[in-house]
Write an enzyme that holds these catalytic residues in place. Structure first.
Site, PDB file in Angstrom:
ATOM      1  N   HIS A 257      46.883  -4.493 120.814  1.00 63.56           N
ATOM      2  CA  HIS A 257      47.519  -5.420 121.744  1.00 63.56           C
ATOM      3  C   HIS A 257      49.002  -5.132 121.799  1.00 63.56           C
ATOM      4  CE1 HIS A 257      48.638  -9.145 123.741  1.00 63.56           C
ATOM      5  NE2 HIS A 257      47.378  -9.176 124.145  1.00 63.56           N
ATOM      6  N   ASP A 308      39.161  -9.313 124.204  1.00 66.17           N
ATOM      7  CA  ASP A 308      38.068  -8.657 124.924  1.00 66.17           C
ATOM      8  C   ASP A 308      36.940  -8.188 124.022  1.00 66.17           C
ATOM      9  OD1 ASP A 308      38.682  -8.801 127.627  1.00 66.17           O
ATOM     10  OD2 ASP A 308      40.236  -7.291 127.429  1.00 66.17           O
TER      11      ASP A 308
HETATM   12  N1  ACO Z   1      41.860   2.386 119.849  1.00 66.67           N
HETATM   13  C1  ACO Z   1      42.429   3.423 119.208  1.00 66.67           C
HETATM   14  N2  ACO Z   1      43.745   3.609 119.142  1.00 66.67           N
HETATM   15  C2  ACO Z   1      44.523   2.714 119.753  1.00 66.67           C
HETATM   16  C3  ACO Z   1      43.999   1.600 120.440  1.00 66.67           C
HETATM   17  C4  ACO Z   1      42.602   1.461 120.477  1.00 66.67           C
HETATM   18  N3  ACO Z   1      42.038   0.445 121.104  1.00 66.67           N
HETATM   19  N4  ACO Z   1      45.001   0.867 120.936  1.00 66.67           N
HETATM   20  C5  ACO Z   1      46.122   1.493 120.591  1.00 66.67           C
HETATM   21  N5  ACO Z   1      45.837   2.603 119.882  1.00 66.67           N
HETATM   22  C6  ACO Z   1      46.799   3.551 119.337  1.00 66.67           C
HETATM   23  C7  ACO Z   1      47.263   4.464 120.473  1.00 66.67           C
HETATM   24  O1  ACO Z   1      46.471   5.612 120.589  1.00 66.67           O
HETATM   25  C8  ACO Z   1      48.677   4.770 120.039  1.00 66.67           C
HETATM   26  O2  ACO Z   1      48.636   5.726 119.019  1.00 66.67           O
HETATM   27  P1  ACO Z   1      49.732   6.902 118.946  1.00 66.67           P
HETATM   28  O3  ACO Z   1      51.036   6.198 118.753  1.00 66.67           O
HETATM   29  O4  ACO Z   1      49.276   7.714 117.777  1.00 66.67           O
HETATM   30  O5  ACO Z   1      49.643   7.609 120.256  1.00 66.67           O
HETATM   31  C9  ACO Z   1      49.152   3.465 119.406  1.00 66.67           C
HETATM   32  O6  ACO Z   1      47.973   2.820 118.928  1.00 66.67           O
HETATM   33  C10 ACO Z   1      49.893   2.560 120.379  1.00 66.67           C
HETATM   34  O7  ACO Z   1      49.040   2.339 121.510  1.00 66.67           O
HETATM   35  P2  ACO Z   1      49.537   2.115 122.988  1.00 66.67           P
HETATM   36  O8  ACO Z   1      48.404   2.352 123.923  1.00 66.67           O
HETATM   37  O9  ACO Z   1      50.800   2.862 123.238  1.00 66.67           O
HETATM   38  O10 ACO Z   1      49.894   0.569 122.915  1.00 66.67           O
HETATM   39  P3  ACO Z   1      50.254  -0.345 124.148  1.00 66.67           P
HETATM   40  O11 ACO Z   1      50.998  -1.492 123.601  1.00 66.67           O
HETATM   41  O12 ACO Z   1      50.856   0.447 125.251  1.00 66.67           O
HETATM   42  O13 ACO Z   1      48.811  -0.784 124.679  1.00 66.67           O
HETATM   43  C11 ACO Z   1      46.724  -1.774 124.785  1.00 66.67           C
HETATM   44  C12 ACO Z   1      48.162  -1.936 124.328  1.00 66.67           C
HETATM   45  C13 ACO Z   1      46.691  -1.322 126.262  1.00 66.67           C
HETATM   46  C14 ACO Z   1      46.017  -3.112 124.698  1.00 66.67           C
HETATM   47  C15 ACO Z   1      46.036  -0.723 123.887  1.00 66.67           C
HETATM   48  O14 ACO Z   1      45.974  -1.198 122.567  1.00 66.67           O
HETATM   49  C16 ACO Z   1      44.658  -0.347 124.398  1.00 66.67           C
HETATM   50  O15 ACO Z   1      44.538   0.528 125.264  1.00 66.67           O
HETATM   51  N6  ACO Z   1      43.584  -1.034 123.879  1.00 66.67           N
HETATM   52  C17 ACO Z   1      42.265  -0.788 124.369  1.00 66.67           C
HETATM   53  C18 ACO Z   1      42.055  -1.508 125.696  1.00 66.67           C
HETATM   54  C19 ACO Z   1      41.928  -3.002 125.517  1.00 66.67           C
HETATM   55  O16 ACO Z   1      41.247  -3.480 124.617  1.00 66.67           O
HETATM   56  N7  ACO Z   1      42.569  -3.744 126.418  1.00 66.67           N
HETATM   57  C20 ACO Z   1      42.530  -5.201 126.422  1.00 66.67           C
HETATM   58  C21 ACO Z   1      43.840  -5.749 125.956  1.00 66.67           C
HETATM   59  S1  ACO Z   1      43.819  -7.499 125.875  1.00 66.67           S
HETATM   60  C22 ACO Z   1      43.895  -7.963 127.466  1.00 66.67           C
HETATM   61  O17 ACO Z   1      44.435  -7.318 128.331  1.00 66.67           O
HETATM   62  C23 ACO Z   1      43.222  -9.147 127.829  1.00 66.67           C
END
Ligand code: ACO
Length: 371
Positions: A257, A308
């Site tokens: 998140h 989610d």
């Molecule tokens: N699984 C594996 N690795 C992850 C995940 C995940 N679900 N989420 C984040 N990471 C890792 C990324 O790969 C990244 O690693 P790195 O620094 O080695 O490249 C690091 O954690 C940071 O992730 P970002 O995507 O840059 O974080 P951001 O704050 O931009 O994104 C988000 C947040 C979009 C929710 C992200 O965690 C994600 O894509 N999660 C999966 C999708 C999801 O569940 N979305 C629902 C969110 S809640 C909502 O909207 C209601």
């Protein structure tokens, strides 16, 4: 300096919702989400978000009555829905029907606060009817007439499934709606506020929000979670499946998140519901697999489940078709979008940030013949 994804940028003042990512707390207008989930109803939360305080009994009755009385869709809109391709994605349908509804809205020409509250009420009342009607239409069934004697959650399940839901199912959905109602400047709410800040109408701002919620990094994640659990199939397959995802550097949907760096407080309630529904329907494997995935993602990545993750197994066990999971999110979040749109209108300034220009400079124009 540019902050990628506007991370931690404060882009509005608001009294509606506070997300404390360090402590894992979520507050609507001063009330903790745990208290609201355990003691309130979705209709009461709608009032709280729009008017900034809990309703009195009379006010509660009034808003519930309005939300019950405004559920029907104009016949013309239902006729147009019957012309949509049956393969249409339900989020596309929701986005399109909200756009259509603006043309039949009784207050279309009035942008005053009272008219906007009436529009927000109609939209909140009509979202479940749009979603359930679309599922009936695409499956060749008659659209079920909404029942005014049921609350929003129970009526939705009734319209969708054609039978009265049992108590646990209706209560679970009501709590899920409370948990999803608002979340500060999440992507779709921000989109709604950007649109509203141009002083466009409330339907247009909601259309922007629906399109934004549809994305798999936002509301679309719950659908991806259940697809993953179905592919995994059995608790014994969880470990190899998730390990392979890690090896392939794939994101596990339903985890991570932007704001919460500890457990998402909404996940706590949804996890409990997932367990309870599993026991009631005699099939606990969705809950068991979810627990195992949660354990592995935390061990390897230090990431927590977000809203989610467990909503996926909850909706699946409620018998809801997978592509309606995100529309259900929207059925709840319309209350938060409306609250933010009203707040934006009340103290508006156009939202118009800048971009840092990184492109080429001082190029000489070359005519088409000479390129
Ligand atoms: N699984 C594996 N690795 C992850 C995940 C995940 N679900 N989420 C984040 N990471 C890792 C990324 O790969 C990244 O690693 P790195 O620094 O080695 O490249 C690091 O954690 C940071 O992730 P970002 O995507 O840059 O974080 P951001 O704050 O931009 O994104 C988000 C947040 C979009 C929710 C992200 O965690 C994600 O894509 N999660 C999966 C999708 C999801 O569940 N979305 C629902 C969110 S809640 C909502 O909207 C209601």
């Amino acid at each position: 300096m540019v902050k990628a994804g506007l991370e931690d940028v404060v882009a509005a003042s608001s009294t509606i919702c506070d997300v404390n990512g360090k402590e894992g707390r979520l507050i609507y207008q001063g009330y903790d989400i745990h208290d609201l989930a355990q003691q309130s109803t979705f209709e009461e939360v709608v009032y709280l978000l729009w008017f900034g305080r809990l309703p009195t009994k009379v006010e509660q009755e009034a808003i519930s009555n309005e939300l019950r009385a405004n559920r029907r869709l104009p016949d013309e809109v239902l006729k147009i829905m019957r012309l949509f391709p049956k393969t249409a994605n339900p989020m596309e349908v929701l986005r399109t029907v909200v756009s259509l509804l603006s043309m039949w809205d009784l207050d279309a020409a009035d942008d005053g606060r009272e008219a906007n509250i009436r529009k927000a009420t109609r939209l909140t009342a009509q979202f479940p009817t749009i979603v359930a009607s679309w599922d009936n239409i695409r499956n060749g069934r008659q659209a079920v007439t909404p029942r005014e004697d049921l609350n929003l959650a129970a009526n939705f399940l009734y319209m969708l499934q054609g039978t009265m839901p049992d108590e646990l199912s209706a209560t679970s959905l009501d709590i899920a709606l409370i948990l999803h109602a608002d979340h500060e400047l999440n992507a779709s709410t921000f989109a709604a506020r950007v649109a509203a800040a141009t002083l466009t109408d409330i339907h247009s701002a909601v259309v922007a929000a629906i399109g934004t919620l549809k994305g798999p990094l936002h509301g679309g994640a719950n659908q991806e979670v259940i697809k993953m659990l179905i592919k995994i199939g059995e608790p014994a397959n969880v470990e190899p499946y998730i390990k392979r995802m890690f090896e392939e550097h794939k994101k596990v949907m339903g985890f991570g998140h932007r704001v919460y760096k500890t457990e998402d407080p909404r996940a706590w309630h949804l996890r409990k519901m997932s367990q309870e529904l599993g026991v009631q329907c005699g099939e606990t494997k969705w809950y068991e697999m979810s627990r195992k995935v949660e354990e592995l993602v935390f061990q390897d990545k230090g990431l927590y489940a977000n809203v989610d993750f467990y909503s996926a197994s909850v909706y699946y066990m409620l018998g809801i078709p997978i592509d309606l999971f995100t529309p259900i999110f929207a059925m709840s979040r319309i209350s938060g979008w409306a609250a933010h749109i009203l707040e934006q209108y009340a103290n508006n300034r156009l939202i118009r940030p800048r971009a840092e220009y990184m492109g080429p400079a001082n190029l000489s124009y070359v005519s088409l013949d000479n390129r």
